[in-house]
Write an enzyme that holds these catalytic residues in place. Structure first.
Site, mmCIF file in Angstrom:
data_model
loop_
_atom_site.group_PDB
_atom_site.id
_atom_site.type_symbol
_atom_site.label_atom_id
_atom_site.label_comp_id
_atom_site.label_asym_id
_atom_site.label_seq_id
_atom_site.Cartn_x
_atom_site.Cartn_y
_atom_site.Cartn_z
ATOM 1 N N LYS A 158 0.886 -1.175 0.000
ATOM 2 C CA LYS A 158 0.000 0.000 0.000
ATOM 3 C C LYS A 158 0.921 1.222 0.000
ATOM 4 O O LYS A 158 1.273 1.758 1.055
ATOM 5 C CB LYS A 158 -0.891 -0.072 1.246
ATOM 6 C CG LYS A 158 -2.193 0.679 1.115
ATOM 7 C CD LYS A 158 -3.144 0.263 2.222
ATOM 8 C CE LYS A 158 -4.220 1.301 2.458
ATOM 9 N NZ LYS A 158 -5.095 1.567 1.320
HETATM 10 N N1 PPE Z 1 -7.995 -1.794 -2.762
HETATM 11 C C1 PPE Z 1 -7.441 -0.559 -2.688
HETATM 12 C C2 PPE Z 1 -6.804 0.014 -3.886
HETATM 13 C C3 PPE Z 1 -7.479 0.129 -1.472
HETATM 14 O O1 PPE Z 1 -6.917 1.336 -1.392
HETATM 15 C C4 PPE Z 1 -8.128 -0.440 -0.352
HETATM 16 C C5 PPE Z 1 -8.194 0.301 0.940
HETATM 17 C C6 PPE Z 1 -8.684 -1.726 -0.483
HETATM 18 C C7 PPE Z 1 -8.607 -2.374 -1.705
HETATM 19 C C8 PPE Z 1 -9.330 -2.433 0.680
HETATM 20 O O2 PPE Z 1 -8.382 -2.788 1.652
HETATM 21 P P1 PPE Z 1 -8.754 -2.972 3.188
HETATM 22 O O3 PPE Z 1 -8.991 -1.613 3.734
HETATM 23 O O4 PPE Z 1 -7.575 -3.642 3.777
HETATM 24 O O5 PPE Z 1 -9.978 -3.806 3.219
HETATM 25 N N2 PPE Z 1 -8.348 1.691 0.837
HETATM 26 C C9 PPE Z 1 -8.080 2.514 2.000
HETATM 27 C C10 PPE Z 1 -7.855 3.964 1.644
HETATM 28 C C11 PPE Z 1 -8.995 4.777 1.149
HETATM 29 C C12 PPE Z 1 -8.602 6.230 1.018
HETATM 30 O O6 PPE Z 1 -9.221 6.956 0.226
HETATM 31 O O7 PPE Z 1 -7.678 6.684 1.683
HETATM 32 C C13 PPE Z 1 -9.110 2.309 3.088
HETATM 33 O O8 PPE Z 1 -10.188 1.790 2.845
HETATM 34 O O9 PPE Z 1 -8.802 2.644 4.230
#
Ligand code: PPE
Length: 305
Positions: A158
């Site tokens: 990330k």
């Molecule tokens: N894909 C992406 C590209 C992504 O950024 C997130 C989280 C996910 C999937 C889901 O991951 P998880 O949170 O572990 O279930 N995106 C984060 C950031 C959003 C933002 O705008 O900042 C979040 O949901 O916290």
């Protein structure tokens, strides 16, 4: 929404919000070399905050750092404890935590390896795709931008810089009147949202792209798969095409920020009945019970504050 908080944890201590600053020559600002997390805390039955899957999020932060050759100068347990302290010090009974580790100022140039700084902020954050979206479902659009190839960016990490791809897709969708973008991979299969994983339901089977696709290994994705298994919903981790998505009975997105958000329309095609379906609702309902500590079998996912 302008973020406001009392304190932010910066490089080992809590500092007043206004003092959590960096230099304009911060490497991460120029080259995107930061790794971050998004973590939610929810008020439990006693009204006190509990952090959802803290260990998994902090472990992913260290994994992201490892992938991009960044050494976080604190032990993992200290950052976990810092998350707890940030919530306490800001008197939050629920909220969103944002840990960020990044190359600070010093030398300039892409390959400069500057001292690593770490910040953890917390603030109250409503559901990412809106309360209305949570209840009724959102309208999404397949993006004209492609999700990164697995050897263009590091999809298991990330990394801040990788979010330019997400930003472009998200803004394109919003400026075209949709709530979120759905990105395809370089082969044309559905990958994920700009900040969410994606699931469809067809004939009672839950399907999501596998982790060999260019998708973040979402912790919400993992939680939803576990919940589905416990609810005895059959699961397929297999790629699907955009037209398969148009023909789905149900579609939803998952993420820490987005939680479990139904998708009622994609590219102007109604999905199923155009409203959150029964499988989505069961999973969403169980997810919200789990994060609030109302489901004993998922209590080990929670860290009390
Ligand atoms: N894909 C992406 C590209 C992504 O950024 C997130 C989280 C996910 C999937 C889901 O991951 P998880 O949170 O572990 O279930 N995106 C984060 C950031 C959003 C933002 O705008 O900042 C979040 O949901 O916290």
């Amino acid at each position: 929404m302008t973020i406001k908080a009392d304190t932010i944890w910066l490089d080992g201590k809590l500092v007043p919000f206004a003092d959590a600053k960096v230099h304009v020559l911060t490497h991460a600002l120029h080259y995107g070399m930061g790794v971050f997390e998004g973590i939610r805390a929810y008020a439990g039955p006693d009204g006190r905050a509990q952090i959802f899957r803290l260990r998994e999020h902090i472990q992913r932060l260290y994994d992201s750092a490892h992938i991009v050759l960044m050494e976080i100068p604190f032990p993992l347990e200290q950052l976990e404890q810092a998350c707890v302290e940030v919530l306490r010090s800001n008197k939050l009974d629920a909220g969103y935590l944002r840990p960020l580790a990044f190359f600070g100022a010093g030398a300039m140039g892409v390959g400069a390896v500057n001292p690593v700084q770490v910040a953890i902020a917390a603030w109250p954050w409503a559901s990412y795709l809106g309360d209305e979206g949570l209840k009724k479902g959102i309208r999404a659009k397949v993006s004209s931008y492609t999700r990164m190839h697995v050897n263009v960016q590091m999809v298991r990490a990330k990394v801040s810089g990788q979010y330019v791809n997400s930003f472009l897709a998200n803004r394109e969708a919003a400026l075209s009147g949709y709530e979120e973008a759905i990105l395809l991979d370089t082969e044309g299969y559905v990958a994920e949202g700009s900040g969410e994983n994606i699931f469809l339901v067809k004939d009672g089977v839950l399907q999501t792209p596998p982790l060999s696709s260019p998708v973040l290994a979402g912790i919400t994705r993992d939680s939803v798969l576990r919940i589905a298994r416990d609810l005895q919903i059959p699961i397929r981790e297999e790629k699907f095409t955009r037209d398969t998505m148009y023909l789905a009975d149900e579609l939803f997105m998952t993420g820490t920020a987005a939680e479990v958000t139904p998708v009622r329309e994609v590219d102007n095609r109604r999905i199923g009945k155009g409203e959150p379906g029964p499988v989505t609702k069961r999973i969403q309902d169980t997810y919200f019970k789990a994060v609030r500590g109302e489901e004993p079998r998922y209590r080990s996912w929670l860290t009390p504050v």
